[in-house]
Design an enzyme around this catalytic site. Structure first.
Site, short mmCIF file in Angstrom:
data_model
loop_
_atom_site.label_atom_id
_atom_site.label_comp_id
_atom_site.label_asym_id
_atom_site.label_seq_id
_atom_site.Cartn_x
_atom_site.Cartn_y
_atom_site.Cartn_z
N ARG A 78 0.79 -1.25 0.00
CA ARG A 78 0.00 0.00 0.00
C ARG A 78 0.81 1.29 0.00
O ARG A 78 0.24 2.37 -0.12
CB ARG A 78 -0.98 0.04 1.18
CG ARG A 78 -1.98 -1.11 1.22
CD ARG A 78 -2.91 -1.10 0.03
NE ARG A 78 -4.00 -2.08 0.16
CZ ARG A 78 -4.42 -2.84 -0.82
NH1 ARG A 78 -3.91 -2.73 -2.03
NH2 ARG A 78 -5.40 -3.69 -0.64
N ASP A 319 -1.70 -12.99 -1.15
CA ASP A 319 -2.47 -11.86 -1.68
C ASP A 319 -2.91 -10.95 -0.53
O ASP A 319 -4.04 -10.43 -0.52
CB ASP A 319 -3.68 -12.34 -2.51
CG ASP A 319 -4.27 -11.22 -3.37
OD1 ASP A 319 -3.67 -10.12 -3.42
OD2 ASP A 319 -5.32 -11.46 -4.00
N HIS A 323 -7.06 -3.40 4.09
CA HIS A 323 -8.05 -2.32 3.94
C HIS A 323 -8.42 -1.85 5.34
O HIS A 323 -8.51 -2.65 6.27
CB HIS A 323 -9.30 -2.82 3.21
CG HIS A 323 -9.08 -3.12 1.77
ND1 HIS A 323 -8.86 -2.14 0.82
CD2 HIS A 323 -9.00 -4.29 1.11
CE1 HIS A 323 -8.68 -2.71 -0.37
NE2 HIS A 323 -8.76 -4.01 -0.22
#
Ligand SMILES: [Zn+2]
Ligand SMILES: [Zn+2]
Length: 439
Positions: A78, A319, A323
């Site tokens: 991120r 993966d 969030h």
């Protein structure tokens, strides 16, 4: 600096080792792996400049497995752009806690990793603040827009180990062909997220019995398999090395199996959540069961497990897709796709696949260390060979624990495994001879 890991069960498939041995690490490098007895004692001969060299640390590893450092070849860190969800520092701390000594990070940052300057930024941040090694994956297309090829040569020169537009598919077969032709020049893998958008669009879970029952729009398995099949044909045509991300559907497994028989240079990964969960997990509308590709039917899960066991699927990758809570607290239809995975992966794999008698410990080390190192072309990784950098994972296959958000280093806690009782856990992570995390 001298560390001895004493009396653990060394599992090092590349060197054919599986037995009780001592591992000696000196100055960040594996010095020896042997039956031991001497490694823990001071050396008899005095080193230059003084008295006998003492061992700085003896790690008693009785009851533990000692293996080459685990590598997760598919994570989302991120940073740059979404540091509220994860940073290179927090993501690699999560990796270390999960027993991973290295991670490959996908390019869907903001800005995306489609240029040398972003790759260099990631590598500099990782060198400064990273608990684990970071291997950047560059974008296939400029801006990940699927229209124009990124400067692949520049990305490779800056340190990218593969190319992917992950998060999005490359919908143009022509662009994918050219990406593969470039990739062969640099001998890097092309790592597509396979999704035919005209089949998947609007879907939020697997298209099947459960989606019909609970009234959510589905994504069929063939949305993946159509593009898997296309990319296999393109790889066969161009001679490129193709690595398929997060395989989820039985139809994709079948295409992969046939391609390997034909000799196509194709490898594939599967996630812990697709191995451990099915579409049934979505019934509670927990948005931590929403990811892309979605959790599929029991038949798909069975095909994935079988293919992982027989080596058709080469490796396990998480993966890891952090969030924030605010994003995931929306209604199922609106919550973003993705779940975290770094800190639960080993526990889930050992519980479901080792104790579940799907894989042996040697096979788990193969699929979580040896294979990712081989696919990404990481020299000296996935092995405990003397002379290589000492990236080592220690794990306890019998330790029972509960996956809890408060114990996680990741900035995001969107794991489908929160509250799960797991059997088997990482105990210590050593990167370049340095203990970066211990339980
Ligand atoms: Zn993806
Ligand atoms: Zn991804």
């Amino acid at each position: 600096m001298r560390i001895v890991i004493r009396g653990g069960r060394v599992v090092d498939p590349v060197n054919g080792l599986d037995g009780l041995m001592d591992v000696l690490i000196e100055d960040g490098v594996i010095r020896s792996v042997d039956l031991g007895g001497n490694a823990g004692k001071p050396r008899r001969s005095a080193p230059p400049g003084g008295g006998p060299e003492e061992t700085d640390r003896v790690i008693e590893a009785k009851g533990l497995v000692v293996c080459p450092g685990l590598i997760d070849m598919h994570v989302h860190l991120r940073e740059p752009g979404r540091e509220d969800a994860e940073t290179i520092a927090s993501g690699t701390a999560a990796a270390a806690r999960g027993g991973f000594t290295g991670v490959a990070c996908m390019p869907n940052t903001e800005p995306p990793n489609d240029s040398a300057s972003v790759t260099e930024f990631i590598l500099e941040e990782a060198a400064k603040h990273g608990a684990a090694r970071v291997y950047p994956i560059g974008a296939i297309s400029k801006g990940r827009k699927g229209q124009e090829l990124a400067e692949i040569g520049e990305l490779v020169a800056a340190g990218c180990v593969g190319i992917s537009d992950d998060g999005s598919p490359v919908s143009s077969a022509g662009l994918m062909r050219r990406a593969m032709e470039y990739a062969t020049m640099f001998d890097i893998p092309v790592i597509p997220h396979c999704e035919e958008l005209s089949l998947s669009q609007g879907g939020v879970m697997h298209e099947g019995l459960v989606s019909t029952q609970i009234g959510l729009q589905g994504i069929p398995g063939i949305a993946e398999a159509v593009e898997v099949t296309r990319d296999i044909l393109l790889a066969e045509f161009t001679g490129a090395r193709l690595h398929l991300c997060h395989l989820s559907a039985a139809e994709s497994v079948r295409a992969l199996r046939e391609a390997k028989v034909r000799g196509v240079k194709v490898t594939a990964e599967v996630t812990p959540h697709h191995l451990a969960l099915t579409e049934d997990a979505v019934r509670g509308f927990n948005t931590n069961t929403k990811m892309n590709p979605p959790l599929r039917a029991a038949e798909d899960q069975a095909a994935l497990r079988e293919a992982l066991a027989d080596g058709t699927i080469d490796c396990i990758a998480t993966d890891h897709a952090p969030h924030t809570l605010a994003e995931k607290e929306q209604e199922y239809d609106y919550a973003p796709f993705g779940v975290t995975g770094l800190e639960t992966c080993l526990g889930v794999v050992l519980t479901e696949l080792y104790h579940g008698k799907v894989l042996t410990l040697a096979q788990i080390v193969e699929r979580m260390s040896v294979a990712p190192a081989r696919i990404l072309g990481l020299k000296g990784k996935g092995t405990l060979a003397p002379g290589t950098e000492a990236d080592v994972t220690l794990l306890n296959p019998e330790r029972e624990w509960v996956a809890e958000a408060k114990a996680m280093a990741s900035r995001s806690k969107n794991s489908p495994f929160l509250g799960w009782k797991l059997k088997g856990a990482p105990v210590m992570t050593i990167v370049g001879g340095k203990v970066v995390w211990e339980a």
